[in-house]
Design an enzyme around this catalytic site. Structure first.
Site, short mmCIF file in Angstrom:
data_model
loop_
_atom_site.label_atom_id
_atom_site.label_comp_id
_atom_site.label_asym_id
_atom_site.label_seq_id
_atom_site.Cartn_x
_atom_site.Cartn_y
_atom_site.Cartn_z
N CYS A 116 34.03 29.94 -35.47
CA CYS A 116 32.79 30.71 -35.31
C CYS A 116 32.94 32.16 -35.77
CB CYS A 116 32.34 30.69 -33.85
SG CYS A 116 32.04 29.04 -33.25
N HIS A 257 27.40 36.14 -30.39
CA HIS A 257 27.52 34.77 -30.89
C HIS A 257 26.67 33.85 -30.00
CE1 HIS A 257 28.98 31.22 -32.67
NE2 HIS A 257 29.62 30.81 -31.60
N ASN A 287 24.68 26.13 -31.42
CA ASN A 287 25.81 26.91 -31.92
C ASN A 287 26.06 26.53 -33.38
OD1 ASN A 287 28.26 28.06 -32.52
ND2 ASN A 287 29.31 27.30 -30.69
O1 UT7 Z 1 31.56 28.87 -30.27
C1 UT7 Z 1 32.34 29.18 -29.15
C2 UT7 Z 1 32.71 27.98 -28.48
N1 UT7 Z 1 31.84 27.35 -27.59
C3 UT7 Z 1 31.47 27.84 -26.43
O2 UT7 Z 1 31.57 29.00 -26.18
C4 UT7 Z 1 31.00 26.87 -25.40
C5 UT7 Z 1 31.59 27.24 -24.07
N2 UT7 Z 1 31.33 26.32 -22.98
C6 UT7 Z 1 30.09 26.00 -22.55
O3 UT7 Z 1 29.08 26.40 -23.09
C7 UT7 Z 1 29.99 25.16 -21.30
O4 UT7 Z 1 31.24 25.07 -20.70
C8 UT7 Z 1 29.43 23.72 -21.54
C9 UT7 Z 1 27.96 23.80 -21.90
C10 UT7 Z 1 30.22 23.06 -22.63
C11 UT7 Z 1 29.54 22.92 -20.26
O5 UT7 Z 1 28.85 23.53 -19.21
P1 UT7 Z 1 29.54 23.69 -17.79
O6 UT7 Z 1 28.54 24.28 -16.90
O7 UT7 Z 1 30.82 24.49 -18.00
O8 UT7 Z 1 29.80 22.21 -17.37
P2 UT7 Z 1 31.18 21.48 -17.07
O9 UT7 Z 1 31.96 21.32 -18.33
O10 UT7 Z 1 31.86 22.17 -15.92
O11 UT7 Z 1 30.67 20.08 -16.61
C12 UT7 Z 1 29.88 19.95 -15.43
C13 UT7 Z 1 29.36 18.53 -15.40
C14 UT7 Z 1 30.42 17.47 -15.69
O12 UT7 Z 1 30.17 16.35 -14.85
P3 UT7 Z 1 31.04 16.08 -13.56
O13 UT7 Z 1 32.47 15.95 -14.05
O14 UT7 Z 1 30.84 17.28 -12.69
O15 UT7 Z 1 30.46 14.82 -13.04
C15 UT7 Z 1 30.15 17.10 -17.11
O16 UT7 Z 1 30.56 15.77 -17.40
O17 UT7 Z 1 28.36 18.39 -16.41
C16 UT7 Z 1 28.65 17.19 -17.16
N3 UT7 Z 1 28.12 17.34 -18.49
C17 UT7 Z 1 26.91 16.92 -18.84
N4 UT7 Z 1 25.93 16.34 -18.13
C18 UT7 Z 1 24.79 16.03 -18.79
C19 UT7 Z 1 28.73 17.88 -19.59
N5 UT7 Z 1 27.92 17.80 -20.64
C20 UT7 Z 1 26.78 17.20 -20.22
C21 UT7 Z 1 25.58 16.85 -20.82
N6 UT7 Z 1 24.62 16.28 -20.08
N7 UT7 Z 1 25.34 17.08 -22.14
#
Ligand code: UT7
Length: 330
Positions: A116, A257, A287
């Site tokens: 990125c 970003h 993104n």
């Molecule tokens: O370009 C630079 C790089 N990218 C970034 O900067 C992205 C950085 N990270 C993020 O934006 C966030 O961490 C995410 C959007 C990827 C994830 O959000 P989060 O609030 O950190 O969620 P999490 O990874 O802690 O997951 C929470 C729950 C999980 O379920 P369990 O294990 O609690 O049952 C995930 O499996 O949310 C679940 N989950 C989803 N649920 C529905 C993850 N993705 C999805 C989804 N739909 N698309």
């Protein structure tokens, strides 16, 4: 005599197809509501490779827009840098093919991989070439078709990314008050595992028996990356402000970003940036990796949110990991 780099044109290129959050509901366990509230994304553009949309075609579109805005011809370009982790081909580079397509016969060109941060890294290199007097005019492009590298069964990553390109043209100037004031770029390979595409061609060529297509897909430890993105974009922003002996309130506009609205909100809150001084398009594009910063710059400039003479701080964070910030005065 001192030389500086003035940004004289910007442009963007987007695929035609828009994919809404709702469309994911038919093949992974997710919802429009989850995606919008956890990321701020409502839709993204996805390249149709069968119709000839690709990293190169998007880069071409963005570059032509930037050339038009800059009112210069492709023959005026001395250097083309394309920041991309989804190159059109390994050889020729996307930048070489872009040089051919634009008819930029006087340029030398290369691709740059910094995820990125590819556009910001490219900007810093072009700026050095211009400041040293080696070249006069550079085209810097961030172009990605990450839809080709996401695992469409992994709901934690596939909803996040979109395809796009953005471009900026810099030219030599003797007037520091309309130039790139300073840029800081960083990397930390020890944390590369947090956001990666493990296999290039060298790690495991496709003809090896243990070749696994999944190793060519994006893998991310989302919450770790989230925290690092916030911390590092804030640090880099503070560094470029210190370099220029400026306070937050002396900056006219901020471009972060666009990976997740919550990351942007945390940066805005910590840095105490007024909400009307930032550009947001993560809802429309997701993104778009290296394309993000130049697209925001282009949109904000064309919309009149930034104008000649404004001090604009741009900061980014990407896989690998890479990050940085730049302060420009338009
Ligand atoms: O370009 C630079 C790089 N990218 C970034 O900067 C992205 C950085 N990270 C993020 O934006 C966030 O961490 C995410 C959007 C990827 C994830 O959000 P989060 O609030 O950190 O969620 P999490 O990874 O802690 O997951 C929470 C729950 C999980 O379920 P369990 O294990 O609690 O049952 C995930 O499996 O949310 C679940 N989950 C989803 N649920 C529905 C993850 N993705 C999805 C989804 N739909 N698309």
């Amino acid at each position: 005599m001192s030389y500086y780099s003035k940004i004289i044109g910007t442009g963007k290129g987007l695929p035609e197809k828009i994919m809404t959050n709702k469309e994911f509901e038919s093949f992974i366990e997710t919802s429009d509501e989850w995606i919008r509230t956890r990321t701020g994304i409502s839709q993204r553009h996805i390249a149709n490779t069968e119709k000839g949309e690709s990293t190169l075609s998007l880069a071409r579109l963005a570059s032509l827009n930037a050339l038009e805005k800059a009112a210069i011809s492709a023959q005026d370009i001395d250097l083309i840098i394309v920041g991309t982790v989804t190159p059109e081909s390994v050889m020729p580079t996307t930048a070489n093919s872009l040089q051919r397509d634009l008819g930029a016969v006087n340029a030398f060109s290369f691709d740059l991989q910094a995820a990125c941060s590819g556009f910001l890294y490219g900007l810093s290199i072009a700026d050095q070439y211009i400041r040293s007097g080696t070249i006069k005019t550079a085209l810097v492009v961030g172009a990605e078709t990450l839809s080709t590298l996401v695992d469409w069964q992994n709901r934690s990553t596939c909803v996040l990314f979109g395809d796009a390109a953005g471009a900026a043209i810099l030219t030599r100037s003797e007037d520091r008050s309309h130039s790139i004031l300073s840029t800081r770029v960083y990397s930390d390979g020890t944390r590369g595992d947090l956001l990666k595409i493990p296999h290039g061609y060298a790690a495991c060529p496709p003809w090896r028996a243990d070749y696994s297509p999944s190793e060519h897909k994006i893998k991310m430890q989302g919450s770790e990356i989230f925290k690092l993105a916030v911390r590092n974009m804030i640090d880099a922003s503070m560094k470029v402000l210190e370099d220029n002996h400026l306070k937050i309130e002396e900056v006219d506009f901020f471009i972060f970003h666009q990976a997740n609205i919550r990351i942007i909100e945390m940066c805005v809150k910590t840095l105490n940036v007024p909400a009307n001084k930032t550009w947001l398009n993560v809802d429309k594009y997701g993104n778009t990796s290296a394309a993000t910063l130049p697209i925001c710059l282009d949109e904000a400039w064309r919309a009149g949110a930034i104008k000649s003479g404004d001090k604009v701080l741009m900061t980014t964070f990407g896989g690998g990991i890479t990050w940085g910030a730049t302060l420009i005065q338009l």
